[in-house]
Design a protein around this motif. Structure first.
Motif, short mmCIF file in Angstrom:
data_model
loop_
_atom_site.label_atom_id
_atom_site.label_comp_id
_atom_site.label_asym_id
_atom_site.label_seq_id
_atom_site.Cartn_x
_atom_site.Cartn_y
_atom_site.Cartn_z
N ILE A 188 1.03 -1.10 -0.14
CA ILE A 188 -0.04 -0.03 0.05
C ILE A 188 0.68 1.37 -0.24
N ALA A 189 0.42 2.14 -0.73
CA ALA A 189 1.36 3.45 -0.73
C ALA A 189 0.68 4.24 0.33
N VAL A 190 1.47 5.00 1.11
CA VAL A 190 1.10 5.69 2.17
C VAL A 190 1.64 7.03 2.13
N LEU A 191 0.80 7.98 2.17
CA LEU A 191 1.20 9.53 2.58
C LEU A 191 0.84 9.90 3.97
N TRP A 192 1.71 10.07 4.86
CA TRP A 192 1.66 10.30 6.19
C TRP A 192 1.99 11.66 6.60
N ALA A 193 0.98 12.51 6.86
CA ALA A 193 1.32 13.95 7.24
C ALA A 193 1.78 14.05 8.67
N THR A 194 3.01 14.78 9.00
CA THR A 194 3.11 15.03 10.27
C THR A 194 4.00 16.07 10.40
#
Length: 242
Positions: A188-194
């Motif tokens: 799964i491609a993940v875009l994790w904003a933090t």
């Protein structure tokens, strides 16, 4: 070669006269954990609102698994799972009912929804809590439930906007590890904003956003091999002295 799970090209957005994003371009590939780093006000939430079509982009292009979000929004949105910064669970429903309801919205039969719910809860160490009401869960388990819900329709792209805000250190580490495993094991491609650099692994892609622009992108341990990503991030995003 795989096509990008998410491709953003020359994306800009304004709130009236205020420019929130300026010519933002990047890709997230299948199986890639991409950490979108930025201080408060950098434009992360605006970007997520555009990616999820809460706002409509008037300049630039967003494609999810090759589907243009502007011209084919239903197909593009069907490929993504989303965990917003603000909790969106129904606290009066059980864990299982929250998932069943979401499955029904995606056209899953009751049997298929139950099977998928069992699988995602097992994966997130939540199987024993299926009958508990969501309001009885602690913050970390509520976040796990939201991630489980986002996985019910088997998306190829997972978007998470500040998913660990307000959680204790142990819960943050557990959720970060679970999502890294989803990228690594399930592709799964993940875009994790933090804004928390300790959530970024050395092998992750780091995308540094500041004042609506991408300052730098690359593998985290290659962006800042000496002083560490935290020092590098602070240096890049600090305001100039006037």
């Amino acid at each position: 070669m795989h096509d990008p799970a998410l491709e953003v090209t020359d994306l800009s957005f304004r709130y009236g006269k205020k420019e929130a994003l300026r010519s933002v371009s990047f890709r997230v590939m299948p199986g890639e954990f991409c950490a979108l780093l930025g201080p408060n006000g950098a434009g992360k939430s605006t970007l997520f609102a555009l990616l999820t079509r809460l706002f409509v982009a008037r300049q630039g292009r967003i494609a999810v698994m090759g589907q243009d979000l502007q011209t084919n929004p239903r197909a593009a949105l069907a490929c993504m799972g989303v965990v917003f910064q603000q909790m969106t669970l129904d606290l009066d429903l059980s864990v299982a009912r929250n998932l069943a309801y979401f499955g029904a919205l995606h056209g899953l039969s009751r049997r298929e929804a139950a099977l998928r719910a069992g699988a995602v809860l097992e994966r997130l160490d939540m199987a024993e809590r299926a009958r508990e009401k969501a309001r009885n869960l602690n913050g970390g388990h509520r976040r796990r439930l939201e991630i489980a819900r986002a996985l019910m329709h088997r998306p190829r792209l997972l978007l998470l906007d500040e998913p660990t805000v307000g959680l204790d250190t142990r819960s943050r580490a557990a959720i970060t590890a679970h999502v890294h495993a989803l990228a690594r094991d399930d592709g799964i491609a993940v875009l994790w904003a933090t804004h928390l650099v300790d959530e970024v692994a050395p092998e992750d892609t780091a995308l540094i956003l500041h004042q609506g622009e991408i300052l730098q992108t690359g593998r985290a341990d290659q962006l800042a091999p000496k002083g560490g990503l935290a020092a590098h991030f602070m240096h890049l995003t600090e305001e100039p002295v006037t």
